[in-house]
Design an enzyme around this catalytic site. Structure first.
Site, mmCIF file in Angstrom:
data_model
loop_
_atom_site.group_PDB
_atom_site.id
_atom_site.type_symbol
_atom_site.label_atom_id
_atom_site.label_comp_id
_atom_site.label_asym_id
_atom_site.label_seq_id
_atom_site.Cartn_x
_atom_site.Cartn_y
_atom_site.Cartn_z
ATOM 1 N N HIS A 56 -2.488 7.796 6.100
ATOM 2 C CA HIS A 56 -2.758 6.477 5.525
ATOM 3 C C HIS A 56 -4.123 5.996 6.020
ATOM 4 C CE1 HIS A 56 -1.673 2.842 3.460
ATOM 5 N NE2 HIS A 56 -1.843 2.107 4.543
ATOM 6 N N HIS A 83 -9.859 1.499 0.607
ATOM 7 C CA HIS A 83 -8.404 1.375 0.498
ATOM 8 C C HIS A 83 -8.036 0.828 -0.878
ATOM 9 C CE1 HIS A 83 -4.319 1.024 1.349
ATOM 10 N NE2 HIS A 83 -4.326 0.261 2.431
ATOM 11 N N PHE A 102 2.130 -3.356 3.980
ATOM 12 C CA PHE A 102 2.545 -4.609 4.608
ATOM 13 C C PHE A 102 4.014 -4.856 4.281
ATOM 14 C CE2 PHE A 102 -1.912 -6.815 4.475
ATOM 15 C CZ PHE A 102 -2.344 -5.993 5.496
ATOM 16 N N LYS A 118 -9.619 7.670 2.828
ATOM 17 C CA LYS A 118 -10.054 6.278 2.705
ATOM 18 C C LYS A 118 -11.417 6.063 3.332
ATOM 19 C CE LYS A 118 -5.483 4.088 2.416
ATOM 20 N NZ LYS A 118 -4.619 5.275 2.581
ATOM 21 N N CYS A 154 0.802 -1.227 0.000
ATOM 22 C CA CYS A 154 0.000 0.000 0.000
ATOM 23 C C CYS A 154 0.835 1.277 0.000
ATOM 24 C CB CYS A 154 -0.955 -0.017 1.182
ATOM 25 S SG CYS A 154 -1.924 -1.535 1.250
ATOM 26 N N GLU A 204 -0.294 5.440 13.525
ATOM 27 C CA GLU A 204 -0.011 6.569 12.649
ATOM 28 C C GLU A 204 -0.183 7.904 13.366
ATOM 29 O OE1 GLU A 204 -0.912 8.318 8.179
ATOM 30 O OE2 GLU A 204 -2.221 6.754 8.997
#
Length: 417
Positions: A305, A342, A403, A337, A165, A316
């Site tokens: 994010h 996402h 990830f 998002k 991502c 975050e």
């Protein structure tokens, strides 16, 4: 040091098929989530996503024969690129620019997952496998970059980034580096993804990464809400045309904004979970600010994010607070998002486009679907809940994490000649 500006942008999103439609969706705080229509999802725990609806690739100059040889993710890439190149004035062959100086650095986190799934299902034993000869070209993640270069005759640097991502932010960073190093004058960059498939939904569901809020899909993506329970899968693409400033000025291109800083770090912590204190993310933001020559007080808006996961959102925000210190209370923070879902490898591209819109139109996209306060989140933070806010925006910082512990940050600034 060479300055880098953005001269074109294109978007295919769950909120619309153009940058204008996408921007209006952001301003309105509209959710793109609804029941899945691409396949029968009735057997899954999660049965909704943020799909791109009524998509027509032929409007983007790609005929049906070409389209059949492309996975859905590559089709999205081609459509968003068509819009971006048109705005930049380099879509037609008579643009007058040396094609060896136009690069394409374009990513996808997963690539042609739908095509791979289809071929496996169609060739189950004991039947003799009769795979489509276009199976491999359709599924490989780099094919969008290759298709763009072939369609428009761009013969400069050409490759893909793949970092889950964080993919699109890494692509933008590599594009900036190519221009700074004098290897290209223009770079077409961004990301595309089309993972709303049985395999994609099943894989993320088994990880318990997705919200199971089937009774109300439109409110399922809830970044920073006290009852957030996972992200919503999205799809689409975003394309940006990055260009060396003097080159853009010489040809009279319209300059949308400037890219002043990028960075990338690793958490070195876990295959899927972020560092609990956000150390890698904070370091990435700090490095991007240093490259941009900006202080934390210069930033107006942080597009996080913000996926709507219990662990990720907290980590975050810890990183943002660690980076910005007392200045964190002066900035707007939001997660788009909450509206788009996402988009995985395409997320950073469409979120960069959201940052451009914030600078140009003077607004902060909201974090919609906030209903319950999270006691672990500082209530004094301006997370731009539920409604867009008017604000003069000169500097935007956009985060992308993937990830594997990948962190990538892009900073945009209002262009002043």
């Amino acid at each position: 040091m060479k300055r880098i500006v953005i001269t074109g942008q294109g978007a295919i999103t769950p909120l619309g098929h153009t940058v204008a439609e996408y921007t209006e969706g952001l301003k309105a705080g509209r959710s793109g989530a609804a029941d899945i229509t691409l396949f029968d999802a009735s057997e899954f725990k999660t049965r909704f996503a943020c799909e791109v609806k009524d998509f027509d690739l032929e409007k983007s100059g790609v005929d049906k024969r070409e389209a059949r040889r492309m996975d859905r993710f590559a089709q999205f890439a081609m459509a968003s690129t068509y819009e971006a190149l048109g705005q930049a004035g380099i879509r037609d062959a008579d643009h007058g620019i040396d094609p060896t100086r136009i690069a394409v650095i374009y990513g996808s986190g997963i690539g042609g997952l739908g095509s791979l799934q289809h071929e496996i299902e169609e060739n189950k034993a004991p039947a003799v496998p009769r795979h489509n000869p276009f199976m491999i070209p359709k599924m490989i993640s780099d094919i969008a970059a290759g298709l763009i270069s072939m369609k428009y005759g761009f013969t400069g640097i050409n490759f893909a980034t793949v970092s889950a991502c964080a993919t699109a932010n890494h692509a933008i960073m590599c594009a900036c580096d190519a221009i700074k190093l004098g290897k290209a004058d223009i770079v077409v960059t961004g990301g595309a993804e089309a993972a709303i498939t049985r395999t994609g939904l099943g894989g993320f569901s088994s990880m318990k990464a997705l919200s199971p809020r089937n009774d109300d899909p439109a409110t399922a993506s809830r970044p920073y809400d006290g009852e957030r329970d996972g992200f919503v899968l999205g799809e689409g693409a975003g394309t940006l045309v990055l260009e060396e400033l003097e080159h853009a000025k010489k040809r009279g291109a319209t300059i949308l904004c400037e890219v002043v800083g990028t960075s990338a770090t690793a958490d070195a912590h876990h295959i899927t979970a972020p560092h609990p204190e956000g150390l890698g993310a904070s370091n990435a933001m700090r490095l991007a600010l240093a490259e941009a020559g900006l202080s934390t007080s210069d930033v107006d808006y942080v597009n996080t994010h913000g996926t709507s996961t219990p662990l990720g959102d907290i980590a975050e925000l810890k990183a943002v607070m660690k980076t910005f210190g007392a200045d964190v209370y002066k900035i707007n923070i939001s997660s788009t998002k909450s509206m788009t879902g996402h988009l995985l490898g395409a997320a950073g591209a469409i979120e960069t486009i959201a940052g451009i819109a914030a600078i140009q139109d003077g607004f902060i996209p909201p974090t919609i679907n906030h209903f319950n306060a999270d006691p672990n989140i500082d209530a004094k933070l301006n997370l731009t809940f539920n409604e867009a806010q008017e604000r003069k925006v000169d500097v935007v910082l956009s985060n992308g994490f993937g990830f594997g512990g990948h962190n990538a940050v892009v900073i945009l600034k209002r262009y002043v000649g």
